[in-house]
Scaffold this motif. Sequence first.
Motif, short mmCIF file in Angstrom:
data_model
loop_
_atom_site.label_atom_id
_atom_site.label_comp_id
_atom_site.label_asym_id
_atom_site.label_seq_id
_atom_site.Cartn_x
_atom_site.Cartn_y
_atom_site.Cartn_z
N THR A 68 0.75 -1.07 -0.04
CA THR A 68 0.13 0.09 0.02
C THR A 68 0.87 1.30 0.22
O THR A 68 2.01 1.15 0.47
CB THR A 68 -0.98 -0.17 1.24
N THR A 72 -3.31 5.07 0.54
CA THR A 72 -4.32 3.96 0.66
C THR A 72 -4.13 3.72 2.23
O THR A 72 -5.35 3.34 2.74
CB THR A 72 -3.87 2.71 -0.21
N ARG A 73 -3.18 3.74 2.74
CA ARG A 73 -3.19 3.30 4.31
C ARG A 73 -4.13 4.43 5.08
O ARG A 73 -4.86 4.11 5.70
CB ARG A 73 -1.70 3.48 4.80
N ALA A 134 -0.80 -1.00 -6.80
CA ALA A 134 -0.81 0.01 -5.78
C ALA A 134 -0.67 1.45 -6.27
O ALA A 134 -1.09 2.45 -5.45
CB ALA A 134 0.43 -0.27 -4.91
N GLN A 143 -9.00 -1.71 -2.12
CA GLN A 143 -8.61 -2.17 -0.75
C GLN A 143 -9.69 -1.92 0.43
O GLN A 143 -9.68 -2.63 1.31
CB GLN A 143 -7.30 -1.31 -0.29
#
Length: 402
Positions: A68, A72-73, A134, A143
């Motif tokens: 990631t 995205t985190r 990613a 995700q």
Amino acid sequence: MRPVVDGLGIVSPNGLGTEDYWAATLRGTSGIRRITRFDPGRYPSQLAGEVRDFDPAAHLASRLLPQTDQMTRLALVASDWALADAGVDPAELPEYGAGVLTASASGGFDFGQRELEKLWSKGSEHVSAYQSFAWFYAVNTGQISIRHGLRGPGGVLVGDQAGGLDAVAQARRNLRRGAVAMLTGGVDSALCPWGWVAQLAGRELSTARSPQAAFLPFDVAARGHVPGEGGAILYLTTAERARHPYGEIAGYGTAFDPPPDSGRPPALGRAVRLALADAELTPADVDVVFADGAGRAEADAAEAAAVNAVFGPGAVPVTVPKTMTGRLYSGGAALDLATALLALRDQVIPPTINVTRPDPRHRLDLVTDGPRQARLRVALVLARGHGGFNSAMVVRRAEGNH
């Protein structure tokens, strides 16, 4: 069917989590500083709204970290918080009745840069297989969907700043088509040399060295914007299923600017009128406007003209709380939408910080001297994306909200 926001997850340069962000925003606390993610000394623009003190390992399983990007985190954590705020266990939702629809303006730039560096310096065998997705615009949607088992309607909107509103509007359409819930909004991050050069190419970034002087929408000294990272994920559901809704997504409008040399006016005002018509409201019903606030003289003048054409000069309070975070691209309008809902909840308009000399030619009632208490029932959120995107969203306070 009335679509309402029943949960918020906020990741912002000036606060992690809804209440931390909101308290900082009402205090006028800025998250804009000199970039620390890389050395910005070689670049003309050196300030950004970074999300600091964020430890992804404290929130996400170790297996997720290698696959990631920072963007995205942040989005995954925001989705966790939105569901928790709504008091929802996604496992209890109908298997195909809840989905994910987010906005993205850049994709995982930082992840992509790191893999390109490996390609150039070590060879293709060192490039991560996760590079295949990613970096992609739709990665946050994918995700989040996988994390929470949300197999209903899904998608991604790419419309720069306007995309944050467009995604929520599309999620609202999915509810009207039968979905019971949607995670929606936007989170963006492109604070790496590759992403920075791409942003500099637009020639819209401020080159000021002082955070207090860098991003001044509607000010006589407006000189460009400061980028940032973060945004908001919203849990959208029907009024019948909501527990303690923040507010209703009452109206939405979008319009695309004509070519610059066409002689026709920008389309933001048309988007506003469409949103009001969709909400079955008049301009007199709107209690506050959360402006796009580009921070460039010509763009600010165009937005002010659109607001004044709809409401009349100085007829409605206007605020730009993103002066505390920078422009977060697809995350910016989603965060503005969340901020508007918090303003409706607490009956207070957050301030536009650092703007000390509002340009009188704009004729706006700009909220600059701290938070303003007000009776708020309806808020209008505006967003413009690079290349001509214009979106407007009307939110209405819910009874018995958070």
